[in-house]
Structures are given as structure tokens and as C-alpha cells.
Design an enzyme around this catalytic site. Structure first.
Site, PDB file in Angstrom:
ATOM      1  CG  ASP A  37      -1.975   1.033   1.244  1.00 18.51           C
ATOM      2  OD1 ASP A  37      -1.827   2.054   0.546  1.00 18.51           O
ATOM      3  OD2 ASP A  37      -2.974   0.845   1.964  1.00 18.51           O
ATOM      4  CB  ALA A  38       0.974   4.215  -2.230  1.00 18.07           C
ATOM      5  CD  GLU A  62      -1.051   7.883 -16.524  1.00 18.11           C
ATOM      6  OE1 GLU A  62      -1.797   7.023 -17.000  1.00 18.11           O
ATOM      7  OE2 GLU A  62      -0.250   8.554 -17.214  1.00 18.11           O
TER       8      GLU A  62
END
Length: 272
Positions: free
Chosen positions: A138-139, A156
Site C-alpha cells: 500500500d502506497a 500516474e
């Protein structure tokens, strides 16, 4: 005709509505795309970028992907990548990380992605590239130690996140002192100005910013025919994916052309 469903998705992103639901929905979409499109030719999931001026050098076998690679080349050009520990957050099918590994000489590069199906596909497509690996994560809660990387790349991907400020804080945490964060993504004109607040993590200093929209539209035009062939093989959600991919005539394509959508590139440096 534009997809009403996609129009509602864009509106929700602009308003910041239902962030956790949107994040879950993006994960399902990317898992679906990875299951549906298994061909080895599709390593990139970005809109691409064609810069003005002389083209950067590429090997003959990479020329078909020039438009997509351009977004990564602008992201890392001039940065101290050689011998560095690099992390790409939102690495997709791994084409960008593979390009950096093969052309810019990092000591290592890790691709992190939220979609397990996409990570499995990236590992298979890029298994031959030395120093390149992929992990599910998870970012907003990265599974890495403090100061583990010298450069963080994010292309992006941030529009899929539920909490962009949390992501920025994680970038600052995993970067070593003096490290670089290179970012590119699109925003509606109304929300583009909130990037200052979203990415303003303590310790990250903005170094440069540019509008890539013109070169992104050029890239979309370059890959249009190839994209239409792939879309023609898609039965489920064809209209939605046409919008999502920025095909000619889509809301995103029109928005990038008329300025209602802005494709922004930024570079930050972590304080020493």
C-alpha cells in the site's frame, strides 16, 4: 459517447468523495486488466509523454514503447540514479521500472503495487532484468524501513489513492537524507492546486514543476491505433476502459487538450 459511470468516477475524485471505496475499486479494475490482458507486449499502463526537441536514445527493441518510456525518462533525467536504491510506487506491469534498471544503472529497483494480480504479471514479464523486484503493498503504508531508498518514483498512480498526504509522508520516511522524489500525474484543473498541500510532507522540498499535458496528448495520439486494437478485444467494461485509457474522444483526452485536466510533473528533495 462518454461513459456516465466514468464521469461519476472523475467527479468523485475531484470532490475527494468516498476515498476508501475508490481505492478498492481501482484495485479491482487493475486486477481485472491483469487477468484479461496477459500478452508480453503490454508492460506499460501510463498515458505516455513525447517531449519536444531531439529524441532521447533507445535501443531498437524498445522503440515501440518510446511514447510510454518518455514519461519515465522525463521523471529521472538528470537525477543521480546510477548506483542508487530506487523505489517505484504504483509500478503496474513493470515497464517503467525495467526501463530505469536497464538504462540508468541503479544498484537496485523495487516496484511496489497495490494489485496482487498486477505484481504477479510484472514479476513474470520482467524476470530477466537484474536488480529488479516487485512487491505487493500500500502506497499509504509502505512495507519498507526508514531511509531505505535514494530515489522514489511515482508515475500516474496517485489519483487512485485514498490519502495522498499519507503517501507523501511515507515517501519522506522511506527516502534517505538528500534523496529525490519524482512525481507525475493528472488532476482536474480545480484540484490541481491542492497538490501543494497533498505533497507537502515535512522534509520534502519542492525543486521543480512542469505541465506535461501537451506532450502527453502527443503520446496518446501516437499510441491510439495500437490501443484501439487492444480495446477491440475487450467485451467487459469496454466503454469504461476506453475512457480510463485516454483514447481519442474520451473525457480525459479532451480535458488534457482544453486544459480542464492538467498533467503535472514535480520533483522534491529530502533535506540532508
Amino acid at each position: 459517447m462518454s461513459s456516465p459511470v466514468f464521469a461519476r468516477v472523475l467527479d468523485a475524485i475531484e470532490r475527494g468523495a468516498f476515498p476508501r471505496t475508490r481505492k478498492w475499486a481501482w484495485r479491482i479494475l487493475y486486477n481485472m486488466l491483469s487477468r484479461r490482458w496477459r500478452d508480453d507486449e503490454w508492460r506499460f499502463m501510463n498515458f505516455g509523454f513525447v517531449p519536444e526537441g531531439a529524441p532521447f536514445p533507445l535501443r531498437a527493441e524498445d522503440e515501440p514503447e518510446r511514447a510510454f518510456i518518455g514519461l519515465y525518462e522525463q521523471a529521472v533525467a538528470g537525477l543521480p540514479i546510477a548506483g542508487a536504491r530506487v523505489l517505484e510506487v504504483g509500478s503496474g506491469r513493470g515497464g517503467g521500472a525495467r526501463y530505469i534498471a536497464r538504462y540508468h544503472g541503479p544498484a537496485s529497483i523495487v516496484g511496489l503495487d497495490y494489485s496482487p494480480e498486477t505484481v504477479m504479471r510484472a514479476r513474470r514479464l520482467n524476470a530477466e532484468t537484474p536488480g529488479l523486484s516487485f512487491e505487493v503493498g500500500d502506497a499509504e503504508r509502505m512495507p519498507f524501513a526508514d531511509g531505505a531508498f535514494d530515489v522514489v518514483v511515482n508515475i500516474e498512480s496517485s489519483h487512485c489513492y485514498a490519502d495522498v498526504p499519507a503517501f507523501a509522508r511515507e515517501v519522506a520516511r522511506v527516502l534517505a537524507p538528500g534523496g529525490w522524489f519524482t512525481f507525475a500525474d493528472m488532476r482536474g484543473q480545480a484540484s490541481a492546486f491542492t497538490l501543494d498541500q497533498e505533497l507537502a510532507a515535512p522534509g520534502l522540498d519542492l525543486v521543480s514543476e512542469q505541465n506535461l499535458s501537451k506532450g502527453v496528448v502527443t503520446a496518446l495520439n501516437v499510441v491510439e491505433a495500437r490501443k484501439r486494437i487492444r480495446l477491440g478485444n475487450l467485451r467487459l467494461m469496454r466503454r469504461f476502459v476506453t475512457e480510463f485509457s485516454g483514447a481519442r474522444g474520451s473525457m480525459l483526452y479532451k480535458g488534457l487538450g482544453d486544459g480542464s485536466v492538467i498533467y503535472v510533473a514535480r520533483r522534491y528533495r529530502k533535506a540532508d
